[in-house]
Design a protein around this motif. Structure first.
Motif, PDB file in Angstrom:
ATOM      1  N   ASP A  34       0.827  -1.204   0.000  1.00 48.25           N
ATOM      2  CA  ASP A  34       0.000   0.000   0.000  1.00 48.25           C
ATOM      3  C   ASP A  34       0.863   1.257   0.000  1.00 48.25           C
ATOM      4  O   ASP A  34       0.565   2.228  -0.695  1.00 48.25           O
ATOM      5  N   GLY A  35       1.915   1.251   0.792  1.00 47.98           N
ATOM      6  CA  GLY A  35       2.801   2.406   0.859  1.00 47.98           C
ATOM      7  C   GLY A  35       3.524   2.651  -0.450  1.00 47.98           C
ATOM      8  O   GLY A  35       3.593   3.793  -0.938  1.00 47.98           O
ATOM      9  N   PHE A  36       4.051   1.586  -1.041  1.00 48.64           N
ATOM     10  CA  PHE A  36       4.771   1.720  -2.317  1.00 48.64           C
ATOM     11  C   PHE A  36       3.831   2.244  -3.393  1.00 48.64           C
ATOM     12  O   PHE A  36       4.176   3.157  -4.150  1.00 48.64           O
ATOM     13  N   GLU A  37       2.628   1.728  -3.422  1.00 53.31           N
ATOM     14  CA  GLU A  37       1.674   2.167  -4.443  1.00 53.31           C
ATOM     15  C   GLU A  37       1.163   3.580  -4.177  1.00 53.31           C
ATOM     16  O   GLU A  37       0.894   4.332  -5.122  1.00 53.31           O
ATOM     17  N   PRO A  82      25.698  -1.862 -17.334  1.00 57.73           N
ATOM     18  CA  PRO A  82      24.285  -1.584 -17.638  1.00 57.73           C
ATOM     19  C   PRO A  82      23.672  -2.646 -18.540  1.00 57.73           C
ATOM     20  O   PRO A  82      24.325  -3.174 -19.441  1.00 57.73           O
ATOM     21  N   LEU A  83      22.432  -2.962 -18.282  1.00 57.14           N
ATOM     22  CA  LEU A  83      21.636  -3.884 -19.101  1.00 57.14           C
ATOM     23  C   LEU A  83      20.662  -3.053 -19.942  1.00 57.14           C
ATOM     24  O   LEU A  83      20.446  -1.879 -19.669  1.00 57.14           O
ATOM     25  N   PRO A  84      20.048  -3.662 -20.946  1.00 56.10           N
ATOM     26  CA  PRO A  84      19.168  -2.895 -21.835  1.00 56.10           C
ATOM     27  C   PRO A  84      17.806  -2.528 -21.232  1.00 56.10           C
ATOM     28  O   PRO A  84      17.060  -1.787 -21.843  1.00 56.10           O
ATOM     29  N   HIS A  85      17.486  -3.028 -20.059  1.00 54.66           N
ATOM     30  CA  HIS A  85      16.213  -2.646 -19.439  1.00 54.66           C
ATOM     31  C   HIS A  85      16.474  -1.792 -18.197  1.00 54.66           C
ATOM     32  O   HIS A  85      17.591  -1.759 -17.688  1.00 54.66           O
ATOM     33  N   ARG A  86      15.442  -1.121 -17.743  1.00 55.83           N
ATOM     34  CA  ARG A  86      15.604  -0.147 -16.672  1.00 55.83           C
ATOM     35  C   ARG A  86      14.919  -0.589 -15.377  1.00 55.83           C
ATOM     36  O   ARG A  86      13.966  -1.349 -15.404  1.00 55.83           O
ATOM     37  N   SER A  87      15.448  -0.056 -14.281  1.00 51.10           N
ATOM     38  CA  SER A  87      14.877  -0.267 -12.953  1.00 51.10           C
ATOM     39  C   SER A  87      14.348   1.048 -12.422  1.00 51.10           C
ATOM     40  O   SER A  87      14.953   2.096 -12.630  1.00 51.10           O
ATOM     41  N   LEU A  88      13.256   0.947 -11.703  1.00 54.87           N
ATOM     42  CA  LEU A  88      12.651   2.115 -11.089  1.00 54.87           C
ATOM     43  C   LEU A  88      13.404   2.481  -9.824  1.00 54.87           C
ATOM     44  O   LEU A  88      13.758   1.614  -9.023  1.00 54.87           O
ATOM     45  N   GLN A  89      13.653   3.769  -9.660  1.00 58.44           N
ATOM     46  CA  GLN A  89      14.176   4.318  -8.410  1.00 58.44           C
ATOM     47  C   GLN A  89      13.094   5.277  -7.934  1.00 58.44           C
ATOM     48  O   GLN A  89      12.571   6.070  -8.716  1.00 58.44           O
ATOM     49  N   LEU A  90      12.741   5.219  -6.673  1.00 57.76           N
ATOM     50  CA  LEU A  90      11.633   6.004  -6.153  1.00 57.76           C
ATOM     51  C   LEU A  90      12.145   6.937  -5.068  1.00 57.76           C
ATOM     52  O   LEU A  90      12.557   6.497  -3.997  1.00 57.76           O
ATOM     53  N   GLY A  91      12.136   8.240  -5.360  1.00 54.36           N
ATOM     54  CA  GLY A  91      12.588   9.243  -4.401  1.00 54.36           C
ATOM     55  C   GLY A  91      11.423   9.753  -3.577  1.00 54.36           C
ATOM     56  O   GLY A  91      10.348  10.017  -4.105  1.00 54.36           O
ATOM     57  N   LEU A  92      11.649   9.885  -2.278  1.00 53.47           N
ATOM     58  CA  LEU A  92      10.596  10.339  -1.365  1.00 53.47           C
ATOM     59  C   LEU A  92      11.022  11.629  -0.681  1.00 53.47           C
ATOM     60  O   LEU A  92      12.183  11.774  -0.285  1.00 53.47           O
ATOM     61  N   SER A  93      10.071  12.540  -0.519  1.00 54.20           N
ATOM     62  CA  SER A  93      10.319  13.763   0.230  1.00 54.20           C
ATOM     63  C   SER A  93       9.056  14.125   1.004  1.00 54.20           C
ATOM     64  O   SER A  93       7.981  13.556   0.779  1.00 54.20           O
ATOM     65  N   GLY A  94       9.182  15.063   1.926  1.00 51.28           N
ATOM     66  CA  GLY A  94       8.032  15.578   2.659  1.00 51.28           C
ATOM     67  C   GLY A  94       7.153  14.500   3.272  1.00 51.28           C
ATOM     68  O   GLY A  94       7.623  13.639   4.015  1.00 51.28           O
ATOM     69  N   GLU A  95       5.863  14.557   2.933  1.00 48.34           N
ATOM     70  CA  GLU A  95       4.884  13.631   3.489  1.00 48.34           C
ATOM     71  C   GLU A  95       5.251  12.171   3.232  1.00 48.34           C
ATOM     72  O   GLU A  95       5.038  11.296   4.080  1.00 48.34           O
ATOM     73  N   ALA A  96       5.825  11.881   2.060  1.00 48.42           N
ATOM     74  CA  ALA A  96       6.173  10.497   1.733  1.00 48.42           C
ATOM     75  C   ALA A  96       7.255   9.956   2.667  1.00 48.42           C
ATOM     76  O   ALA A  96       7.208   8.785   3.054  1.00 48.42           O
ATOM     77  N   VAL A  97       8.214  10.784   3.049  1.00 49.70           N
ATOM     78  CA  VAL A  97       9.267  10.331   3.975  1.00 49.70           C
ATOM     79  C   VAL A  97       8.648  10.000   5.335  1.00 49.70           C
ATOM     80  O   VAL A  97       8.982   8.984   5.950  1.00 49.70           O
ATOM     81  N   ARG A  98       7.752  10.866   5.804  1.00 50.07           N
ATOM     82  CA  ARG A  98       7.101  10.600   7.088  1.00 50.07           C
ATOM     83  C   ARG A  98       6.329   9.289   7.039  1.00 50.07           C
ATOM     84  O   ARG A  98       6.430   8.449   7.931  1.00 50.07           O
ATOM     85  N   ARG A  99       5.556   9.093   5.961  1.00 50.10           N
ATOM     86  CA  ARG A  99       4.783   7.854   5.824  1.00 50.10           C
ATOM     87  C   ARG A  99       5.714   6.640   5.744  1.00 50.10           C
ATOM     88  O   ARG A  99       5.431   5.597   6.344  1.00 50.10           O
ATOM     89  N   TYR A 100       6.786   6.767   4.994  1.00 56.77           N
ATOM     90  CA  TYR A 100       7.767   5.689   4.844  1.00 56.77           C
ATOM     91  C   TYR A 100       8.302   5.263   6.215  1.00 56.77           C
ATOM     92  O   TYR A 100       8.318   4.072   6.542  1.00 56.77           O
ATOM     93  N   ASP A 102       7.115   6.106   9.337  1.00 57.36           N
ATOM     94  CA  ASP A 102       6.141   5.851  10.400  1.00 57.36           C
ATOM     95  C   ASP A 102       5.089   4.792  10.085  1.00 57.36           C
ATOM     96  O   ASP A 102       4.527   4.192  11.001  1.00 57.36           O
ATOM     97  N   GLU A 103       4.793   4.578   8.781  1.00 61.05           N
ATOM     98  CA  GLU A 103       3.680   3.698   8.430  1.00 61.05           C
ATOM     99  C   GLU A 103       4.064   2.523   7.539  1.00 61.05           C
ATOM    100  O   GLU A 103       3.508   1.440   7.690  1.00 61.05           O
ATOM    101  N   TRP A 104       4.930   2.746   6.588  1.00 57.59           N
ATOM    102  CA  TRP A 104       5.162   1.735   5.554  1.00 57.59           C
ATOM    103  C   TRP A 104       6.228   0.707   5.903  1.00 57.59           C
ATOM    104  O   TRP A 104       6.178  -0.425   5.424  1.00 57.59           O
TER     105      TRP A 104
END
Length: 152
Positions: A34-37, A82-100, A102-104
């Motif tokens: 839920d947090g990641f999404e 490097p490989l020919p496909h990509r990976s997602l990197q997810l940056g968090l700031s503000g509210e997302a850091v708090r949720r990460y 405290d909750e996730w």
């Protein structure tokens, strides 16, 4: 900004197998789906894409408002090439850091010894043995697919 890097080998590339100054400890952080999404739904791409964004200004405004940002980087092999496909990197700031924090977050695990063991096997010419130790990674299914505003 706090970054979630779901790819073990991409993290090894970024941290130099946990040897770069300030990055000597590698943690596996388990978070809720839920947090990641939530972060994906509230994210903006970290770069401007003509045609996806109405204009550079609109993208910049969205980026400033977004508590999360998505960056797509080349996935890496055991030699950190490097490989020919990509990976997602997810940056968090503000509210997302708090949720990460405290909750996730479900668990934290120190995987520094594992990173060092895999690195030693690769350096020693035993890539098959190293590959057997890699954490299992699978494509992440997002219900309804990845939002169009985050596609690489």
């Amino acid at each position: 900004m706090t970054w979630i890097k779901p790819s073990f080998l991409w993290m090894m590339y970024r941290s130099g197998w946990g040897t770069k100054p300030g990055q000597e400890t590698v943690l596996a952080v388990e978070i809720t789906r839920d947090g990641f999404e939530w972060a994906l739904r509230h994210a903006c791409l970290s770069h401007y894409v003509p045609g996806l964004h109405p204009d550079r200004g609109a993208w910049q405004r969205r980026l400033k408002r977004s508590p999360a940002r998505v960056q797509w980087d080349p996935e890496r092999d055991l030699h950190l090439r490097p490989l020919p496909h990509r990976s997602l990197q997810l940056g968090l700031s503000g509210e997302a850091v708090r949720r990460y924090a405290d909750e996730w977050t479900v668990s934290l695990r120190d995987v520094t010894p594992l990173a060092r063991e895999i690195r030693a096997l690769v350096a020693g010419g035993a890539p098959e043995a190293a590959a057997r130790l890699l954490p299992e990674e699978r494509p992440y299914p997002v219900e309804g697919g990845l939002p169009a505003h985050l596609r690489p």
